[in-house]
Design a protein around this motif. Sequence first.
Motif, PDB file in Angstrom:
ATOM      1  N   GLY A 221     -48.162  39.292 -73.763  1.00  0.00           N
ATOM      2  CA  GLY A 221     -48.337  40.538 -74.494  1.00  0.00           C
ATOM      3  C   GLY A 221     -47.028  41.246 -74.759  1.00  0.00           C
ATOM      4  N   PHE A 222     -46.159  41.314 -73.748  1.00  0.00           N
ATOM      5  CA  PHE A 222     -44.881  41.998 -73.920  1.00  0.00           C
ATOM      6  C   PHE A 222     -43.979  41.231 -74.876  1.00  0.00           C
ATOM      7  N   LEU A 223     -44.003  39.902 -74.800  1.00  0.00           N
ATOM      8  CA  LEU A 223     -43.190  39.096 -75.708  1.00  0.00           C
ATOM      9  C   LEU A 223     -43.621  39.311 -77.155  1.00  0.00           C
ATOM     10  N   LEU A 224     -44.929  39.313 -77.407  1.00  0.00           N
ATOM     11  CA  LEU A 224     -45.414  39.551 -78.769  1.00  0.00           C
ATOM     12  C   LEU A 224     -45.023  40.945 -79.250  1.00  0.00           C
ATOM     13  N   ALA A 225     -45.145  41.940 -78.362  1.00  0.00           N
ATOM     14  CA  ALA A 225     -44.775  43.302 -78.742  1.00  0.00           C
ATOM     15  C   ALA A 225     -43.295  43.392 -79.092  1.00  0.00           C
ATOM     16  N   VAL A 226     -42.433  42.719 -78.328  1.00  0.00           N
ATOM     17  CA  VAL A 226     -40.996  42.742 -78.606  1.00  0.00           C
ATOM     18  C   VAL A 226     -40.688  42.013 -79.910  1.00  0.00           C
ATOM     19  N   LEU A 227     -41.334  40.867 -80.125  1.00  0.00           N
ATOM     20  CA  LEU A 227     -41.092  40.108 -81.353  1.00  0.00           C
ATOM     21  C   LEU A 227     -41.506  40.889 -82.599  1.00  0.00           C
ATOM     22  N   ILE A 228     -42.479  41.770 -82.451  1.00  0.00           N
ATOM     23  CA  ILE A 228     -42.902  42.605 -83.581  1.00  0.00           C
ATOM     24  C   ILE A 228     -42.034  43.852 -83.703  1.00  0.00           C
ATOM     25  N   SER A 229     -41.804  44.530 -82.586  1.00  0.00           N
ATOM     26  CA  SER A 229     -41.186  45.853 -82.631  1.00  0.00           C
ATOM     27  C   SER A 229     -39.688  45.821 -82.871  1.00  0.00           C
ATOM     28  N   VAL A 230     -38.978  44.827 -82.348  1.00  0.00           N
ATOM     29  CA  VAL A 230     -37.519  44.814 -82.504  1.00  0.00           C
ATOM     30  C   VAL A 230     -37.108  44.607 -83.965  1.00  0.00           C
ATOM     31  N   PRO A 231     -37.607  43.587 -84.667  1.00  0.00           N
ATOM     32  CA  PRO A 231     -37.237  43.491 -86.096  1.00  0.00           C
ATOM     33  C   PRO A 231     -37.704  44.692 -86.912  1.00  0.00           C
ATOM     34  N   LEU A 232     -38.911  45.188 -86.603  1.00  0.00           N
ATOM     35  CA  LEU A 232     -39.427  46.334 -87.351  1.00  0.00           C
ATOM     36  C   LEU A 232     -38.584  47.580 -87.093  1.00  0.00           C
ATOM     37  N   GLY A 233     -38.274  47.836 -85.822  1.00  0.00           N
ATOM     38  CA  GLY A 233     -37.453  48.997 -85.495  1.00  0.00           C
ATOM     39  C   GLY A 233     -36.037  48.874 -86.022  1.00  0.00           C
ATOM     40  N   PHE A 234     -35.483  47.653 -85.990  1.00  0.00           N
ATOM     41  CA  PHE A 234     -34.136  47.439 -86.521  1.00  0.00           C
ATOM     42  C   PHE A 234     -34.104  47.743 -88.015  1.00  0.00           C
ATOM     43  N   THR A 235     -35.126  47.292 -88.727  1.00  0.00           N
ATOM     44  CA  THR A 235     -35.195  47.554 -90.164  1.00  0.00           C
ATOM     45  C   THR A 235     -35.329  49.045 -90.442  1.00  0.00           C
ATOM     46  N   MET A 236     -36.170  49.731 -89.662  1.00  0.00           N
ATOM     47  CA  MET A 236     -36.340  51.172 -89.856  1.00  0.00           C
ATOM     48  C   MET A 236     -35.049  51.928 -89.569  1.00  0.00           C
ATOM     49  N   GLY A 237     -34.319  51.511 -88.556  1.00  0.00           N
ATOM     50  CA  GLY A 237     -33.088  52.207 -88.213  1.00  0.00           C
ATOM     51  C   GLY A 237     -31.953  51.941 -89.174  1.00  0.00           C
ATOM     52  N   ALA A 238     -31.946  50.753 -89.789  1.00  0.00           N
ATOM     53  CA  ALA A 238     -30.838  50.386 -90.659  1.00  0.00           C
ATOM     54  C   ALA A 238     -31.063  50.787 -92.114  1.00  0.00           C
ATOM     55  N   LEU A 239     -32.327  50.840 -92.534  1.00  0.00           N
ATOM     56  CA  LEU A 239     -32.629  51.109 -93.942  1.00  0.00           C
ATOM     57  C   LEU A 239     -33.407  52.411 -94.067  1.00  0.00           C
ATOM     58  N   PRO A 240     -32.850  53.435 -94.679  1.00  0.00           N
ATOM     59  CA  PRO A 240     -33.552  54.717 -94.802  1.00  0.00           C
ATOM     60  C   PRO A 240     -34.899  54.607 -95.513  1.00  0.00           C
ATOM     61  N   TRP A 241     -35.012  53.732 -96.513  1.00  0.00           N
ATOM     62  CA  TRP A 241     -36.295  53.621 -97.220  1.00  0.00           C
ATOM     63  C   TRP A 241     -37.371  53.055 -96.303  1.00  0.00           C
ATOM     64  N   ALA A 242     -36.995  52.147 -95.379  1.00  0.00           N
ATOM     65  CA  ALA A 242     -37.963  51.603 -94.436  1.00  0.00           C
ATOM     66  C   ALA A 242     -38.404  52.667 -93.438  1.00  0.00           C
ATOM     67  N   GLN A 243     -37.475  53.514 -93.033  1.00  0.00           N
ATOM     68  CA  GLN A 243     -37.836  54.609 -92.133  1.00  0.00           C
ATOM     69  C   GLN A 243     -38.824  55.559 -92.802  1.00  0.00           C
ATOM     70  N   ALA A 244     -38.539  55.929 -94.069  1.00  0.00           N
ATOM     71  CA  ALA A 244     -39.436  56.837 -94.783  1.00  0.00           C
ATOM     72  C   ALA A 244     -40.814  56.216 -94.988  1.00  0.00           C
ATOM     73  N   LEU A 245     -40.859  54.897 -95.159  1.00  0.00           N
ATOM     74  CA  LEU A 245     -42.128  54.233 -95.414  1.00  0.00           C
ATOM     75  C   LEU A 245     -42.955  54.028 -94.157  1.00  0.00           C
ATOM     76  N   LEU A 246     -42.314  53.670 -93.035  1.00  0.00           N
ATOM     77  CA  LEU A 246     -43.042  53.212 -91.851  1.00  0.00           C
ATOM     78  C   LEU A 246     -43.144  54.238 -90.729  1.00  0.00           C
ATOM     79  N   GLU A 247     -42.163  55.130 -90.622  1.00  0.00           N
ATOM     80  CA  GLU A 247     -42.161  56.040 -89.470  1.00  0.00           C
ATOM     81  C   GLU A 247     -43.385  56.946 -89.401  1.00  0.00           C
TER      82      GLU A 247
END
Length: 284
Positions: free
Chosen positions: A102-128
């Motif tokens: 469960g934790f591995l799946l959560a990390v595999l989902i959340s790390v790329p998603l969070g990295f994208t949100m933090g690096a791209l302002p449009w992704a933050q506005a869309l997903l946050e």
Amino acid sequence: MTGRTAAAEAGAAPEAAAPGGSRPGRRIRPLNSAVPARVAWALRALSVAGPVTAWWALSASGLVDPTFLPSPAAVWAAGTDMAASGSLWTDLGASLGRIGLGFLLAVLISVPLGFTMGALPWAQALLEPVIGLLRYLPASAFIPLLIIWLGIGEASKVALLVLGVVFFNTLMTADVVRQVPRRLLEVSATLGAGRVRVASRVVFPYALPGMIDAMRVNAAAAWNFVVVAELIAATSGLGYRITRAQRFLQTDRIFAILVVIGLIGLTIDITLRLVRARVGRWAA
């Protein structure tokens, strides 16, 4: 007044008070001064020995019925009995397997998603907004739906762990990525690095220690949710064993399982701390 007298009086004049009212010449230690290694280890030992001593003294005083507060010796005996029978290792293996997946799946989902949100302002506005909304929904409230959708097997238990971790880890990862100094990005762009290269060679290494810290925090949440998941329709696991012991008022076994969970959690935390120290030596 002669020059010598004036000089003497000037020398006898009191010195200006130091800031904060402290005496002049006195060195003030910063609030976050490092603690000597021996003192730090003594404090760590005290943080464990103090509660255990209080627990032993309270149970030995007879003020509390042993049914409600077993002694450390009784808890040790219950733990060794479960270990000798093999039930402790079976339940521990089941819980670790669920947490690992469960934790591995959560990390595999959340790390790329969070990295994208933090690096791209449009992704933050869309997903946050939607992730910020979902993180306030208690994961345990999804248990009836997960049972309806996935049944009472392992899939629903793992899914509960993912739901309990993924949203928080996503937002914490995004926050870490946004803390990368802008001057590093500007220097990289000036040197001709493209976006992909900046993300992989600058942003990710700088944010990696903070990502690991986020995982450390959310690993504790994963343990909470695995116990909750095993309280319902489970035939193995530490949460299942707690429920079974509760039916027969075996509080010594409950305490023993809680101690095991605490030790495993501490081991995971120390391991992630060591990984962070190794991969993030450049981080302050």
